[in-house]
Design a protein around this motif. Structure first.
Motif, PDB file in Angstrom:
ATOM      1  N   GLY A 101       0.809  -1.224   0.000  1.00 67.97           N
ATOM      2  CA  GLY A 101       0.000   0.000   0.000  1.00 67.97           C
ATOM      3  C   GLY A 101       0.832   1.259   0.000  1.00 67.97           C
ATOM      4  O   GLY A 101       0.501   2.237  -0.675  1.00 67.97           O
ATOM      5  N   ILE A 102       1.950   1.254   0.730  1.00 69.03           N
ATOM      6  CA  ILE A 102       2.787   2.462   0.815  1.00 69.03           C
ATOM      7  C   ILE A 102       3.471   2.716  -0.528  1.00 69.03           C
ATOM      8  O   ILE A 102       3.596   3.850  -0.969  1.00 69.03           O
ATOM      9  CB  ILE A 102       3.805   2.383   1.988  1.00 69.03           C
ATOM     10  CG1 ILE A 102       4.345   3.772   2.361  1.00 69.03           C
ATOM     11  CG2 ILE A 102       4.967   1.482   1.714  1.00 69.03           C
ATOM     12  CD1 ILE A 102       3.462   4.565   3.251  1.00 69.03           C
ATOM     13  N   GLU A 103       3.875   1.642  -1.220  1.00 65.43           N
ATOM     14  CA  GLU A 103       4.450   1.805  -2.563  1.00 65.43           C
ATOM     15  C   GLU A 103       3.395   2.380  -3.516  1.00 65.43           C
ATOM     16  O   GLU A 103       3.675   3.295  -4.280  1.00 65.43           O
ATOM     17  CB  GLU A 103       4.949   0.461  -3.101  1.00 65.43           C
ATOM     18  CG  GLU A 103       6.201  -0.053  -2.429  1.00 65.43           C
ATOM     19  CD  GLU A 103       6.777  -1.280  -3.119  1.00 65.43           C
ATOM     20  OE1 GLU A 103       6.193  -1.737  -4.127  1.00 65.43           O
ATOM     21  OE2 GLU A 103       7.817  -1.773  -2.653  1.00 65.43           O
ATOM     22  N   SER A 104       2.197   1.827  -3.440  1.00 64.19           N
ATOM     23  CA  SER A 104       1.109   2.291  -4.304  1.00 64.19           C
ATOM     24  C   SER A 104       0.744   3.744  -4.006  1.00 64.19           C
ATOM     25  O   SER A 104       0.413   4.508  -4.910  1.00 64.19           O
ATOM     26  CB  SER A 104      -0.121   1.400  -4.125  1.00 64.19           C
ATOM     27  OG  SER A 104       0.209   0.065  -4.410  1.00 64.19           O
ATOM     28  N   PHE A 105       0.805   4.118  -2.725  1.00 64.84           N
ATOM     29  CA  PHE A 105       0.521   5.495  -2.316  1.00 64.84           C
ATOM     30  C   PHE A 105       1.490   6.454  -2.995  1.00 64.84           C
ATOM     31  O   PHE A 105       1.084   7.465  -3.584  1.00 64.84           O
ATOM     32  CB  PHE A 105       0.625   5.612  -0.791  1.00 64.84           C
ATOM     33  CG  PHE A 105       0.593   7.021  -0.263  1.00 64.84           C
ATOM     34  CD1 PHE A 105      -0.581   7.766  -0.299  1.00 64.84           C
ATOM     35  CD2 PHE A 105       1.734   7.603   0.266  1.00 64.84           C
ATOM     36  CE1 PHE A 105      -0.614   9.067   0.187  1.00 64.84           C
ATOM     37  CE2 PHE A 105       1.713   8.899   0.757  1.00 64.84           C
ATOM     38  CZ  PHE A 105       0.536   9.636   0.722  1.00 64.84           C
ATOM     39  N   PHE A 106       2.789   6.137  -2.961  1.00 63.27           N
ATOM     40  CA  PHE A 106       3.789   7.007  -3.591  1.00 63.27           C
ATOM     41  C   PHE A 106       3.657   6.990  -5.107  1.00 63.27           C
ATOM     42  O   PHE A 106       3.879   8.011  -5.761  1.00 63.27           O
ATOM     43  CB  PHE A 106       5.208   6.621  -3.164  1.00 63.27           C
ATOM     44  CG  PHE A 106       5.498   6.947  -1.726  1.00 63.27           C
ATOM     45  CD1 PHE A 106       5.302   8.226  -1.231  1.00 63.27           C
ATOM     46  CD2 PHE A 106       5.949   5.966  -0.850  1.00 63.27           C
ATOM     47  CE1 PHE A 106       5.565   8.537   0.100  1.00 63.27           C
ATOM     48  CE2 PHE A 106       6.212   6.258   0.474  1.00 63.27           C
ATOM     49  CZ  PHE A 106       6.017   7.545   0.958  1.00 63.27           C
ATOM     50  N   ASP A 107       3.287   5.824  -5.665  1.00 61.52           N
ATOM     51  CA  ASP A 107       3.065   5.750  -7.111  1.00 61.52           C
ATOM     52  C   ASP A 107       1.915   6.671  -7.525  1.00 61.52           C
ATOM     53  O   ASP A 107       1.999   7.371  -8.530  1.00 61.52           O
ATOM     54  CB  ASP A 107       2.752   4.312  -7.545  1.00 61.52           C
ATOM     55  CG  ASP A 107       3.997   3.427  -7.556  1.00 61.52           C
ATOM     56  OD1 ASP A 107       5.114   3.971  -7.576  1.00 61.52           O
ATOM     57  OD2 ASP A 107       3.833   2.187  -7.518  1.00 61.52           O
ATOM     58  N   SER A 108       0.847   6.666  -6.732  1.00 60.63           N
ATOM     59  CA  SER A 108      -0.322   7.497  -7.061  1.00 60.63           C
ATOM     60  C   SER A 108      -0.015   8.986  -6.921  1.00 60.63           C
ATOM     61  O   SER A 108      -0.619   9.816  -7.584  1.00 60.63           O
ATOM     62  CB  SER A 108      -1.517   7.129  -6.172  1.00 60.63           C
ATOM     63  OG  SER A 108      -1.301   7.557  -4.839  1.00 60.63           O
ATOM     64  N   LYS A 109       0.937   9.322  -6.055  1.00 57.95           N
ATOM     65  CA  LYS A 109       1.331  10.731  -5.846  1.00 57.95           C
ATOM     66  C   LYS A 109       2.478  11.136  -6.766  1.00 57.95           C
ATOM     67  O   LYS A 109       3.017  12.232  -6.646  1.00 57.95           O
ATOM     68  CB  LYS A 109       1.764  10.960  -4.384  1.00 57.95           C
ATOM     69  CG  LYS A 109       0.705  10.659  -3.359  1.00 57.95           C
ATOM     70  CD  LYS A 109      -0.433  11.631  -3.458  1.00 57.95           C
ATOM     71  CE  LYS A 109      -1.500  11.292  -2.424  1.00 57.95           C
ATOM     72  NZ  LYS A 109      -2.764  11.952  -2.683  1.00 57.95           N
ATOM     73  N   LYS A 110       2.881  10.208  -7.668  1.00 58.99           N
ATOM     74  CA  LYS A 110       3.991  10.442  -8.600  1.00 58.99           C
ATOM     75  C   LYS A 110       5.311  10.739  -7.870  1.00 58.99           C
ATOM     76  O   LYS A 110       6.128  11.531  -8.339  1.00 58.99           O
ATOM     77  CB  LYS A 110       3.663  11.623  -9.549  1.00 58.99           C
ATOM     78  CG  LYS A 110       2.331  11.512 -10.278  1.00 58.99           C
ATOM     79  CD  LYS A 110       2.422  10.592 -11.470  1.00 58.99           C
ATOM     80  CE  LYS A 110       1.218  10.691 -12.381  1.00 58.99           C
ATOM     81  NZ  LYS A 110      -0.024  10.177 -11.856  1.00 58.99           N
ATOM     82  N   THR A 111       5.496  10.103  -6.704  1.00 60.17           N
ATOM     83  CA  THR A 111       6.762  10.259  -5.963  1.00 60.17           C
ATOM     84  C   THR A 111       7.335   8.885  -5.592  1.00 60.17           C
ATOM     85  O   THR A 111       7.588   8.609  -4.417  1.00 60.17           O
ATOM     86  CB  THR A 111       6.551  11.098  -4.674  1.00 60.17           C
ATOM     87  OG1 THR A 111       5.521  10.468  -3.888  1.00 60.17           O
ATOM     88  CG2 THR A 111       6.195  12.527  -4.968  1.00 60.17           C
ATOM     89  N   PRO A 112       7.550   8.014  -6.590  1.00 61.53           N
ATOM     90  CA  PRO A 112       8.036   6.660  -6.287  1.00 61.53           C
ATOM     91  C   PRO A 112       9.453   6.619  -5.715  1.00 61.53           C
ATOM     92  O   PRO A 112       9.858   5.614  -5.142  1.00 61.53           O
ATOM     93  CB  PRO A 112       7.968   5.948  -7.634  1.00 61.53           C
ATOM     94  CG  PRO A 112       8.032   7.033  -8.649  1.00 61.53           C
ATOM     95  CD  PRO A 112       7.363   8.218  -8.027  1.00 61.53           C
ATOM     96  N   SER A 113      10.199   7.740  -5.865  1.00 66.29           N
ATOM     97  CA  SER A 113      11.579   7.745  -5.360  1.00 66.29           C
ATOM     98  C   SER A 113      11.636   7.537  -3.844  1.00 66.29           C
ATOM     99  O   SER A 113      12.646   7.090  -3.315  1.00 66.29           O
ATOM    100  CB  SER A 113      12.276   9.060  -5.718  1.00 66.29           C
ATOM    101  OG  SER A 113      11.590  10.150  -5.129  1.00 66.29           O
ATOM    102  N   LYS A 114      10.529   7.811  -3.139  1.00 67.06           N
ATOM    103  CA  LYS A 114      10.481   7.624  -1.685  1.00 67.06           C
ATOM    104  C   LYS A 114      10.751   6.171  -1.304  1.00 67.06           C
ATOM    105  O   LYS A 114      11.236   5.900  -0.219  1.00 67.06           O
ATOM    106  CB  LYS A 114       9.110   8.039  -1.130  1.00 67.06           C
ATOM    107  CG  LYS A 114       8.857   9.521  -1.151  1.00 67.06           C
ATOM    108  CD  LYS A 114       9.358  10.164   0.114  1.00 67.06           C
ATOM    109  CE  LYS A 114       8.906  11.619   0.156  1.00 67.06           C
ATOM    110  NZ  LYS A 114       9.508  12.346   1.239  1.00 67.06           N
ATOM    111  N   TYR A 115      10.374   5.240  -2.179  1.00 65.64           N
ATOM    112  CA  TYR A 115      10.655   3.835  -1.870  1.00 65.64           C
ATOM    113  C   TYR A 115      11.641   3.202  -2.842  1.00 65.64           C
ATOM    114  O   TYR A 115      12.352   2.266  -2.494  1.00 65.64           O
ATOM    115  CB  TYR A 115       9.370   3.000  -1.786  1.00 65.64           C
ATOM    116  CG  TYR A 115       8.705   2.705  -3.110  1.00 65.64           C
ATOM    117  CD1 TYR A 115       9.060   1.577  -3.850  1.00 65.64           C
ATOM    118  CD2 TYR A 115       7.712   3.532  -3.627  1.00 65.64           C
ATOM    119  CE1 TYR A 115       8.449   1.296  -5.068  1.00 65.64           C
ATOM    120  CE2 TYR A 115       7.097   3.254  -4.839  1.00 65.64           C
ATOM    121  CZ  TYR A 115       7.471   2.143  -5.553  1.00 65.64           C
ATOM    122  OH  TYR A 115       6.875   1.857  -6.745  1.00 65.64           O
ATOM    123  N   ILE A 116      11.725   3.730  -4.071  1.00 63.58           N
ATOM    124  CA  ILE A 116      12.615   3.136  -5.065  1.00 63.58           C
ATOM    125  C   ILE A 116      14.087   3.335  -4.699  1.00 63.58           C
ATOM    126  O   ILE A 116      14.892   2.408  -4.803  1.00 63.58           O
ATOM    127  CB  ILE A 116      12.326   3.684  -6.489  1.00 63.58           C
ATOM    128  CG1 ILE A 116      11.006   3.098  -6.997  1.00 63.58           C
ATOM    129  CG2 ILE A 116      13.451   3.337  -7.449  1.00 63.58           C
ATOM    130  CD1 ILE A 116      10.549   3.608  -8.330  1.00 63.58           C
TER     131      ILE A 116
END
Length: 195
Positions: free
Chosen positions: A86-101
């Motif tokens: 869910g946290i990965e999907s949350f950042f993906d939806s906010k266009k900020t995947p670098s937070k987990y990538i």
């Protein structure tokens, strides 16, 4: 039996994840529900599916030696990452995947170096399995801290979202499991043909 055990691990990870990534992003983008409710509900659902997957695998996994148990622990810990899909999907939806990538890549690179060192220099499978375990265990801890830092609550869920996630994930889960099984079955056949 090694390939059989690998198949069990891959199925555990598939069940634990429930193929929720894209479903969560879609639901968040639809703005039908509060995104906190979606993320918290996905954590609860993934916790249940991870627990079920690990319990099933305990009965199916073929333990012949101590190394099998180490292999099981080293690779089953990968399913813990699924708790935080869910946290990965949350950042993906906010266009900020670098937070987990970015952290995920760093953990992967450190683990990769550790695995290479353990195989090439130390020639010790125990250290290889330890490096794998530490990669996913550390990443799970990081995701947990990230989860809390965004004020998401553990084990909080919305029944409507829960049902929608479960209903949407089932066909994808079935498809993922069949592909994984098919791949492993092909490996067994090729190994038998080649001797």
């Amino acid at each position: 039996w090694i390939i059989f055990n690998e198949s069990i691990i891959f199925i555990v990870i598939a069940i634990a994840g429930l193929s929720l990534n894209k479903i969560i992003v879609r639901i968040i983008n639809e703005k039908k529900f509060n995104h906190n409710d979606v993320i918290e509900t996905s954590f609860t659902l993934n916790f249940i599916s991870t627990l079920i997957a690990i319990i099933i695998s305990l009965f199916l996994f073929d333990y012949k030696t101590d190394l099998d148990l180490k292999f099981y622990l080293s690779y089953t810990v990968q399913s813990l990452i699924c708790l935080f899909i869910g946290i990965e999907s949350f950042f993906d939806s906010k266009k900020t995947p670098s937070k987990y990538i970015v952290p995920k890549t760093i953990f992967f690179l450190l683990s990769f170096v550790g695995k290479l060192y353990s195989i090439i220099i130390l020639k010790n499978i125990d250290y290889f399995l330890l490096a794998n375990f530490l990669e996913y265990f550390s990443l799970t801890i990081y995701y947990g801290i990230l989860f809390k830092s965004f004020k998401f609550k553990f084990f909080n869920y919305n029944k409507t979202i829960f049902n929608e996630l479960l209903k949407s994930s089932f066909p994808l889960l079935l498809n993922s499991s069949i592909i994984l099984l098919s791949t492993k079955f092909d490996q067994i056949l090729i190994k038998n043909i080649l001797g």
